[in-house]
Design a protein around this motif. Sequence first.
Motif, short mmCIF file in Angstrom:
data_model
loop_
_atom_site.label_atom_id
_atom_site.label_comp_id
_atom_site.label_asym_id
_atom_site.label_seq_id
_atom_site.Cartn_x
_atom_site.Cartn_y
_atom_site.Cartn_z
N ASP A 38 1.00 -1.22 -0.05
CA ASP A 38 0.20 -0.05 0.07
C ASP A 38 0.83 1.07 -0.04
N GLY A 39 0.46 2.47 -0.93
CA GLY A 39 1.33 3.43 -0.92
C GLY A 39 1.52 3.87 -2.31
N LYS A 40 2.49 4.92 -2.45
CA LYS A 40 2.83 5.38 -3.48
C LYS A 40 3.94 4.52 -4.23
N ILE A 85 1.78 6.61 -8.52
CA ILE A 85 0.61 6.21 -8.48
C ILE A 85 0.49 5.60 -7.15
N GLU A 86 -0.73 5.22 -6.72
CA GLU A 86 -0.78 4.87 -5.33
C GLU A 86 -1.74 3.55 -5.35
N VAL A 94 -4.68 4.45 -12.37
CA VAL A 94 -3.64 5.48 -12.97
C VAL A 94 -4.81 6.41 -13.64
N ASP A 95 -4.49 7.71 -13.34
CA ASP A 95 -5.32 8.86 -14.00
C ASP A 95 -4.33 10.18 -14.00
N ILE A 96 -3.56 10.22 -14.94
CA ILE A 96 -2.55 11.61 -15.11
C ILE A 96 -2.74 12.06 -16.35
N THR A 97 -2.55 13.35 -16.30
CA THR A 97 -2.53 14.30 -17.54
C THR A 97 -1.03 15.15 -17.45
N ASP A 98 -0.57 14.84 -18.57
CA ASP A 98 0.74 15.24 -18.67
C ASP A 98 0.93 16.09 -20.12
#
Length: 155
Positions: A38-40, A85-86, A94-98
């Motif tokens: 659990d965690g990042k 990601i966590e 995963v939900d990232i905008t780059d």
Amino acid sequence: MQAVAKLEGSVEGTITFTQQSEDAAVTVTGEVTGDFTDGKHGFHIHEYGDFTDGCTSAGAHFNPFNKDHGGPDDAERHVGDLGNIEATSGKATVDITDKQINLYSGERCIIGRSVVVHADQDDLGKGGYPDSKTTGHAGARLACGIIGYANPDQV
């Protein structure tokens, strides 16, 4: 345009990259499951789509402009620095905008490169460890996948 990477290793999943135009940000979505604590966990684009020696062959973080490692919102960062990601109960969404990565062409294009999930949290270059400015002290590579153009009939 869409691209996809199938992650394989001690965790696995499918990551989708979507870019509406060459100048638009890229949306990175998916789910990673498996033997997570659990965690990042660091989540990066690496130089190569080469797994002849497992994820080790993927090389370093994708860094075409020779910058120090940083967080996804930092001016000083590798193009491939997507942060963390966590995971909770063996699953990470995963939900990232780059705005740095690109699917079309040019020095920021990630097609043919790889996405890697790391064992530890990415310190975003601010941890003070000897490897903070190169890897974010994110630890071992849990899984990797080659980023390729998506089959439009499958997405």
